[in-house]
Each structure stands twice: as C-alpha cells, then as structure tokens.
Design an enzyme around this catalytic site. Structure first.
Site, PDB file in Angstrom:
ATOM      1  N   GLU A 160       0.216   7.047 -11.581  1.00 18.86           N
ATOM      2  CA  GLU A 160      -0.866   6.904 -11.369  1.00 18.86           C
ATOM      3  C   GLU A 160      -1.055   8.675 -10.778  1.00 18.86           C
ATOM      4  O   GLU A 160      -0.784   9.123 -10.037  1.00 18.86           O
ATOM      5  CB  GLU A 160      -1.385   5.992 -10.608  1.00 18.86           C
ATOM      6  N   ARG A 168      13.648   0.302  -7.719  1.00 19.54           N
ATOM      7  CA  ARG A 168      13.338   1.442  -7.493  1.00 19.54           C
ATOM      8  C   ARG A 168      14.440   1.844  -6.639  1.00 19.54           C
ATOM      9  O   ARG A 168      15.476   1.916  -6.120  1.00 19.54           O
ATOM     10  CB  ARG A 168      12.345   1.352  -6.664  1.00 19.54           C
ATOM     11  N   LYS A 214       5.069   7.396  -1.863  1.00 20.79           N
ATOM     12  CA  LYS A 214       3.221   7.838  -2.250  1.00 20.79           C
ATOM     13  C   LYS A 214       2.635   8.057  -0.585  1.00 20.79           C
ATOM     14  O   LYS A 214       2.303   8.710  -0.181  1.00 20.79           O
ATOM     15  CB  LYS A 214       3.088   7.848  -2.976  1.00 20.79           C
TER      16      LYS A 214
END
Length: 585
Positions: A55, A280, A290
């Site tokens: 994104e 992850r 983020k």
RNA sequence: UGGGGCGUCGUCAAGUGGUAAGACACCAGCCUUUGGAGCUGGCAUUCCCAGGUUCGAAUCCUGGCGCCCCAGCCA
C-alpha cells in the site's frame, strides 16, 4: 579515490558465498512444498505467478523485503512471473511520494517486475461491475447503519452478531442506492455495501463484511471519478484473480481473511488463486510497523524515513548495506508459520560478510591523539605502500604519507594499561600499520586539566613497513594518519535504535529509544586518499568497521561518513568481561 | 462451550515413523602487519507437558498447557 565510480563497484561485486540466484542452495519451506505439489498435479497449467502488493502509504522496510523475497524469490526460482501491484484502495492515506520510493527500493533490492506494474485502482471498474452482479444475485446489500451501529451489530468474539434491518432490501433498491452512492449523492459514512454472509459466523470477517464505503476523496490515480472505494478484502482477491496470480503469499494476520477471500472468488465464479500465509519478519532492537516508523519520523526521533537507523530499505541503503546482504539474510532467516524474532546480529553478520570482500581498507582516526616521533627527521615525508584489501589482491596497493607527527586513536593509548591491553602505553612498543615500530617515551599533559595532549615516541628505522629486522614481535598494531596530510571529516556512529530487545512489548515504545543511537564524531582525521570521496562509496576503516559516504549531508569540502557496521571487537568483549569481574569483587 | 494459527538449542530453522541438519550468538584453541578476516573444536541423549500406538515417535493418536492473530466504513 576519484577514479572509483559512484555507488561503487561494491554493489556489483558478487558475495563470496550463498549466491541467492541459485534455487538449489535455498532450503525448502512449506510454501515451496505446496507449489511442488501443485506443479505435480498440473494445477494452473503449471504456472507460478506471484505478486507483491504494497500500500503506498509509507516507506518499505526490511519486513517488506521478506515478503518480496518470498513472493518474487519463489517466482524467480520456479521460472515464473511476479507482479508489482499497488494496493491503493484508500485514497485518504496514500500518496505518490510513496509509490516512487517503493519502486526505487524494489529495484535496489534487485527485483524487476518488467512490464507488470499494476494498481488495484486499475480494477475499480471491474470491481464495480462485479459488485452489481452480486447485488443482482442477492448476495450483497446496501446498509444505512452508521459505523458505530455496524460495530454494535457485529457482536463480540464470543457472541454472534445481529442482522442489520436493511439486510433484506430488494435487489432494485440495492441497485438504486449503490449507484447513487457511486454518483456521490450520499455523504461519507452514510451507507456501505455489505456482503450478505453470516452474522453468526465464528470468524468475524464473515459477519457481513463491508465491500464499499462512501468516500468523497480524490485518488492519486483516478482523481475524482469515484465516491465509493472498495475495501481490502473485496479488492485483493479479485485483483489477484484478474492478474492470474497462482499463489498469493501474504502474512499470517490474513489467515482468517482467507475464507472471505475464497468466498468472493467462489460467488463470482472467476479464476481462483490460492492464498498462503507465512510469518512476517521481526527483529530485536527495532520496530517493524509502518505506524511506529511513521511516529519516529513525524515526531523527529529520527531525521526521515531514510535515516540510517531506520529498518527501512532506504535507511539501510543510506547506511551502506549492500542489497545482496539483505537478500542473503532473508534467505537465511527462512519462511515458516511460527512467530519469531530474528537477532539483528544475523543481519549485521551478512552485511559484514559482503563488505569484507567488497570494501577497500583505509586508515581513519576518529578520536585523534597527537604523537611526535622525536627521532624521525623533521620535514621528512615517506610514501609507504599499503594493500587495499587483503581479501582481494586485485584491488591493488595505494600509498600513504608518513611523517614526524601523526595521529593515533585516543583509545589506543592507556597510561595505566589493563591486563591483556596490547596497544600503546608508557615504555611499550607497537607497530604502526604499514609503517614502523614506535615506542612511547613520554606523556605530555595539559597542566590544568591533566588531559593527555600528546605522546612523545621514538621509532626504530629498521622496522620499515612494519617488519622487525631482528625478528622481534610486537603484539599490537595501530592505525594512524600523518598530521600534515590528514583530511578532516565527520563520522556518524549508529547503534541500535532501541535499548531493549522488544520495544513493542511496552506501553509506549518511544520510551526505549536509544539516546545513543546516533553519535556524531567530528574532528576525525583521515588518510589523504579519502580527499575526494563520492556519496555512496564504501570503505573499511581499519580496526573500526565499514563506513559509507553519506549521500545526503556530504559536501565537496566536508565528507560525512556513516558507520554501516562495526568490525567484530574482541578487545571490547575482553574489557567488558574484565569490568564485569571487577564489579563482582 | 467464538474463530483461526503456532510450540524443535540463547535466536532463526531443517526434520514428513528409522534413532535431532545448518546458520547466528556463545566458549576454547590455531593463525594473523586489522584484537578484522580465516581455520579447528565445543555447544538439544532430546523436540511444550502427560499418557497411548509401534520393534522403533520430534514425526501418528488422546488429553492438557502456553503463545500469537481477529470485534476499522485500515491494509
């Protein structure tokens, strides 16, 4: 060293071992096993096609690099294809600044999506048509409930939800309302399009998930065309399907979205990619979300997204990491489903391994202490030969000036040396790298402060280039720089961004920011060969570590060096142990 | 009595019923004109726990325990 090209040859030089491009060298993992079976069965015409769907709402970090290495790396190894697709379904958070940085970072890592660059927004029309189809099939409905009411109706983790009173509207009314939502007739938040699934489902994602929300926002690609924007779940699987993705590899938190991913595809009856989830990347002494990285930037705890302390790819690039080191690190980390935290020492190991081969050696004194060699002729200068890299003779030899007055590292002298300290101290002899043996005769101090200002030494002319004529040994070898020839520079020493292994565990991760994460050392003195360095050039400062010329703050008259990673420091370990013992007593 | 995952060395991680790979870290030694690099050796009698099946179990079965994710009109 003006003849060295920018970004330096190091970027192109192959690592010594563990070539990332050979599939055989990579260990298998559960995803490869699934793909192997699919290939055996001839599923998807034996194609492998993956995608990386960032994104554009922030900079890429090393966790994203893992996702790329998994998605792109697997496609490469299976001779398949991979797409880059921007998941741009939320215009209020996204920006072209991020799409540019993301593409730059991916290219830097060495991946090439060729002509397969896509945006979820490319599919807005198709998605809209499909939504109309599902309305006509009676599978979705327009809900007038407010966001808060929807939340209340959703139930809890242990209690089923309640159906919306608008759930059984007629197809005609749904069609009319949805078209008017699209046309912008209703304000933000007033209505949503929802899938009609099961308000009692154990999986909350299946309790009539929202497919579209009204958003009167301008999109960085579609402008003001749309007043409704699709939600992630509605956009993602369909985008995968349109692109013919065979294996959609994502992280674990999407595991309970998979039933919904499958549901949409099944209702539509279109090509059905397979979503597979993996854990992850987490690393100690840093944060990897983020949101938190953004806080660090916006609150000024770091300079920018590309601050060399950041786990972002742009930060690592600026710090001097080689892209292949990151790739090799990620290969070593592996792919699995269990939550894990990788030791940052492994990353640093990979970085050193490549730089050891690639970086020319050079002498730089970070905290200078002046040494006068009393029996060396005043005004005499000798040019001494020095090998550029003992790991690679093809990197040649350079010359370094030696004279009566030199700088050595302040830490390399102790007036009262501890045990096992085999550097310089009163009456002791050491070797100056590439030069002579010197012996400390006298210590000069400031009368008032008592600070050591200068060392008076003598040299043995018969030890030129560091070899004793009589076979006598010295234990210590110091780096040095001739005072008259030295070039001044600033050096930035980076340490862990956080003082604790898991800053995520605490209430406020900011309270563990390491106040010493950046140490600016000015007044450093470097060998004259470092006069005309270019941004991005990498060196090993002998006995210190690997450094790279900063690409942001370096000016023609003042080079700034970033410490990429230190050398392993055995002495520091010994000293620490000694201090520990002392404290025990 | 919600749903979905996961538990193998300090940290990652192989292992897919035949007797616990590898890497990092750590420790010891060798070598060294970087206390770098390199080299050699050490480092899980046991796989969350307890039962069971089997000649044989980290792998299969049963029951526990622990950890992670999910209640955005974020992705």
């Amino acid at each position: 060293m003006a003849n060295r090209s920018e970004e330096s040859d190091a970027d192109k030089r192959k690592p010594t071992s563990g070539d990332v491009s050979s599939a055989e060298s990579k260990p298998s993992n559960f995803i490869r096993e699934i793909i192997d079976k699919d290939l055996e069965r001839g599923k998807n015409d034996s194609r492998v096609h993956t995608r990386f769907p960032p994104e554009p709402n922030g900079y890429l970090h090393i966790g994203h690099a893992k996702s790329m290495c998994v998605n792109f790396g697997i496609a490469e190894d299976y001779k398949g294809l991979y797409n880059l697709r921007f998941d741009d379904t939320n215009p209020v958070k996204e920006d072209t600044e991020y799409v540019d940085s993301i593409m730059e970072d991916i290219r830097w890592l060495g991946f090439d999506w060729e002509d397969r660059l896509y945006y979820a927004s490319d599919y807005f029309d198709q998605l809209y048509e499909w939504a109309i189809k599902l309305i006509k099939d009676g599978k979705t409905y327009v809900d007038d409930l407010s966001a808060e009411q929807i939340r209340e109706h959703r139930g809890t983790l242990t209690e089923p939800g309640k159906e919306s009173p608008y759930r059984n509207r007629s197809v005609e009314e749904n069609l009319d309302l949805f078209q008017r939502m699209k046309a912008g007739e209703f304000p933000d938040g007033s209505r949503v399009l929802r899938a009609k699934i099961d308000m009692a489902a154990g999986n909350l994602n299946m309790r009539d998930p929202v497919m579209y929300r009204v958003l009167h926002a301008s999109h960085h690609r579609t402008g003001d065309k749309w007043c409704v924007y699709p939600m992630y779940d509605w956009a993602h699987g369909q985008s995968d399907s349109i692109e013919g993705i065979t294996h959609s590899l994502c992280s674990l938190e999407f595991e309970d979205h998979r039933p919904l991913y499958d549901w949409y595809l099944d209702q539509l009856g279109v090509f059905h990619p397979q979503q597979i989830e993996f854990a992850r990347l987490n690393m100690n002494y840093t944060v990897m979300s983020k949101r938190k990285l953004r806080v660090l930037v916006e609150e000024g705890h770091v300079d920018a997204w590309n601050d060399p302390r950041m786990p972002t790819l742009s930060g690592m690039r600026r710090r001097g990491y080689l892209p292949q080191s990151i790739r090799r690190f990620l290969d070593k980390v592996g792919v699995a489903k269990r939550d894990s935290v990788v030791d940052i020492a492994l990353l640093e190991h990979c970085v050193r391994e490549d730089l050891n081969i690639a970086a020319p050696r050079v002498m730089a004194v970070l905290k200078p202490l002046k040494v006068v060699i009393e029996n060396y002729p005043e005004g005499q200068v000798e040019e001494l030969a020095a090998i550029n890299n003992p790991e690679d003779e093809s990197m040649g030899v350079r010359t370094i000036p030696f004279s009566r007055e030199i700088y050595i590292e302040r830490d390399d002298f102790r007036e009262d040396p501890p045990k096992k300290f085999f550097r310089l101290s009163p009456g002791k002899e050491v070797r100056l790298k590439h030069a002579y043996f010197i012996k400390c005769e006298r210590v000069v101090k400031d009368d008032k402060t008592g600070e050591i200002t200068e060392l008076r030494c003598t040299y043995d002319p018969q030890t030129k280039s560091g070899e004793a004529h009589d076979g006598r040994k010295v234990k210590g070898t110091l780096h040095w720089v001739s005072c008259d020839h030295a070039v001044p520079a600033e050096v930035r020493i980076y340490n862990n961004l956080f003082t604790v292994e898991s800053p995520d565990d605490s209430e406020d991760f900011r309270q563990h920011i390491n106040p010493q994460s950046l140490e600016v050392v000015s007044g450093c003195q470097m060998e004259p060969n470092l006069k005309d360095v270019k941004p991005g050039e990498r060196f090993q400062f002998l006995r210190h570590g690997y450094f790279c010329v900063d690409s942001v703050d370096t000016t023609p008259d003042k080079p700034v060096f970033n410490r990429t990673v230190s050398l392993r420091d055995t002495w520091a370990k010994i000293e620490k142990a000694q201090k520990g013992e002392a404290n025990q007593k």
